[in-house]
Design an enzyme around this catalytic site. Structure first.
Site, PDB file in Angstrom:
ATOM      1  N   LYS A 181       0.830  -1.203   0.000  1.00 36.69           N
ATOM      2  CA  LYS A 181       0.000   0.000   0.000  1.00 36.69           C
ATOM      3  C   LYS A 181       0.867   1.257   0.000  1.00 36.69           C
ATOM      4  O   LYS A 181       1.790   1.383   0.790  1.00 36.69           O
ATOM      5  CB  LYS A 181      -0.926  -0.007   1.225  1.00 36.69           C
ATOM      6  CG  LYS A 181      -1.852  -1.209   1.258  1.00 36.69           C
ATOM      7  CD  LYS A 181      -2.697  -1.259   2.517  1.00 36.69           C
ATOM      8  CE  LYS A 181      -1.871  -1.471   3.740  1.00 36.69           C
ATOM      9  NZ  LYS A 181      -2.705  -1.718   4.949  1.00 36.69           N
ATOM     10  N   THR A 213      -9.576   8.828   8.758  1.00 40.40           N
ATOM     11  CA  THR A 213      -9.045   7.679   8.027  1.00 40.40           C
ATOM     12  C   THR A 213      -8.675   6.532   8.963  1.00 40.40           C
ATOM     13  O   THR A 213      -7.944   5.625   8.576  1.00 40.40           O
ATOM     14  CB  THR A 213      -7.801   8.082   7.218  1.00 40.40           C
ATOM     15  OG1 THR A 213      -6.813   8.644   8.115  1.00 40.40           O
ATOM     16  CG2 THR A 213      -8.139   9.100   6.144  1.00 40.40           C
ATOM     17  N   GLY A 215      -8.583   3.158  10.627  1.00 40.31           N
ATOM     18  CA  GLY A 215      -9.049   1.828  10.235  1.00 40.31           C
ATOM     19  C   GLY A 215      -8.968   1.533   8.749  1.00 40.31           C
ATOM     20  O   GLY A 215      -9.507   0.515   8.304  1.00 40.31           O
ATOM     21  N   THR A 216      -8.279   2.366   7.985  1.00 43.55           N
ATOM     22  CA  THR A 216      -8.236   2.137   6.533  1.00 43.55           C
ATOM     23  C   THR A 216      -7.526   0.827   6.189  1.00 43.55           C
ATOM     24  O   THR A 216      -7.945   0.096   5.294  1.00 43.55           O
ATOM     25  CB  THR A 216      -7.542   3.303   5.808  1.00 43.55           C
ATOM     26  OG1 THR A 216      -6.276   3.544   6.433  1.00 43.55           O
ATOM     27  CG2 THR A 216      -8.376   4.561   5.861  1.00 43.55           C
ATOM     28  N   GLY A 217      -6.425   0.526   6.894  1.00 40.87           N
ATOM     29  CA  GLY A 217      -5.696  -0.701   6.596  1.00 40.87           C
ATOM     30  C   GLY A 217      -6.499  -1.950   6.911  1.00 40.87           C
ATOM     31  O   GLY A 217      -6.545  -2.898   6.116  1.00 40.87           O
ATOM     32  N   CYS A 218      -7.139  -1.943   8.087  1.00 42.65           N
ATOM     33  CA  CYS A 218      -8.003  -3.072   8.465  1.00 42.65           C
ATOM     34  C   CYS A 218      -9.117  -3.245   7.442  1.00 42.65           C
ATOM     35  O   CYS A 218      -9.438  -4.373   7.023  1.00 42.65           O
ATOM     36  CB  CYS A 218      -8.637  -2.823   9.839  1.00 42.65           C
ATOM     37  SG  CYS A 218      -7.490  -2.445  11.167  1.00 42.65           S
TER      38      CYS A 218
END
Length: 271
Positions: A181, A213, A215-218
Site C-alpha cells: 500500500k 481515516t 481503520g483504513t488498513g483493516c
C-alpha cells in the site's frame, strides 16, 4: 424468486478489539457485513481507545485464542481467514500452530505493527516469527510502507519504482501475493502495488485529503478477504476492495464520531 442454492460465505478475522469501533475487529466485521459475507471473530487483545488515543492494551492469552479458533472451526465452514493485530511472538506462534493444520487455508495477513497514534502493536521478536512461520502460510499480505520496511529491515521507498522492487523482495519471503500500500508515499499520488509472483499490477490512486481515516488498513484487508471469499481472483478482489475503501474514505465525513481521527464510513453503500 430467490436462488436458495446460494450460500453466503463465512470469513474469520483474528485481531484486536477497538473500543472506539473504527479499526480492528469492529472494522473487519463492519466491512464483511457491508460486502455481503458472514464474519466470525477471534479476539487477540482488548484495547481502550477512542479517536484520539490508545489508552491501554490488554492481551488475550494465546491459549484462549487457540480455544476460540478450535471452537469456531469445529462448527463453522470458513472460506477465508484474515489476521490483524497479533501483538506477541507467542500469539503468532499459537495462530500459526492452528492455521497450519487447516486444509485449503486461504489467509490474508494485515501485518499490524504500529497504530496511527504511534503505539507498537507487534513486538520485535514477533516480527521474526511472522516472517519465518506465518508468511509461508499467507495467500496475500497487505503491508503499508513502514510495515514493509520493518519486515525487510530497510528504509521506506520514496518512489513507485522503489515500491515495485520492494514488492518483489516481500514476495521472496514466502507469500503467494503481496499487496503493498502506497498511502505513505510522498506527494499526491499513492498507488498500491500487487505482485502475484509473475505480474506486477499497479492500482492508481490520487491521495484523498481527509481527517477521518482511522481503520483504513483493516478495512482494505477485510474487503479483500470478503471478495476472495466470494470467489474473485486476487487482482479483481484487490481492485474492488480499493473502490470500496476509497468510497468509504470519501464518505467518512457523513459520520460524527469523536474529536480526533475518526473512522471511515463502512456502510456508505447501504445507509
Amino acid at each position: 424468486m430467490s436462488d436458495n442454492s446460494f450460500k453466503t460465505p463465512n470469513v474469520l478475522t483474528i485481531a484486536g478489539s477497538d473500543s472506539g469501533g473504527g479499526a480492528g475487529i469492529q472494522a473487519d466485521l463492519k466491512t464483511f457485513s457491508a460486502l455481503g459475507v458472514y464474519g466470525a471473530s477471534v479476539i487477540t487483545a482488548l484495547t481502550a481507545q477512542n479517536t484520539k488515543t490508545v489508552a491501554g492494551i490488554y492481551p488475550v492469552t494465546p491459549d484462549f485464542v487457540t480455544l476460540q479458533l478450535e471452537t469456531v472451526f469445529s462448527d463453522i465452514d470458513i472460506a477465508v481467514v484474515k489476521t490483524g493485530m497479533l501483538g506477541s511472538a507467542d500469539m503468532v506462534e499459537a495462530v500459526v500452530a492452528f492455521l497450519s493444520g487447516v486444509d485449503t487455508l486461504k489467509l490474508v495477513v494485515d501485518p499490524v505493527m504500529i497504530s496511527k497514534s504511534g503505539n507498537a502493536l507487534l513486538s520485535p521478536d514477533a516480527v521474526a516469527v511472522l516472517i519465518d512461520k506465518l508468511m509461508p502460510l499467507t495467500y496475500v499480505i497487505t503491508p503499508n510502507l513502514p510495515e514493509a520496511a520493518a519486515l525487510l529491515g530497510e528504509d521506506e521507498p520514496d518512489s513507485v519504482a522503489g515500491m515495485r522492487e520492494m514488492a518483489l523482495r516481500l514476495h521472496a519471503l514466502g507469500v503467494q501475493n503481496v499487496l503493498l500500500k502506497g498511502g505513505h508515499l510522498n506527494g499526491g499520488y499513492s498507488p498500491d502495488i500487487l505482485f502475484d509472483g509473475t505480474r506486477l499490477t499497479e492500482f492508481p490512486s490520487t491521495r484523498i485529503v481527509a481527517e477521518n481515516t482511522h481503520g483504513t488498513g483493516c478495512t482494505l484487508a477485510s474487503a479483500v478477504t470478503a471478495y476472495l471469499a466470494q470467489g474473485l481472483p486476487i487482482a479483481e478482489a484487490v481492485g474492488k476492495a480499493k473502490e470500496y475503501i476509497t468510497a468509504a474514505i470519501k464518505a467518512a465525513d457523513q459520520l460524527n464520531v469523536g474529536a480526533g481521527h475518526g473512522p471511515v464510513n463502512h456502510f456508505h453503500n447501504i445507509w
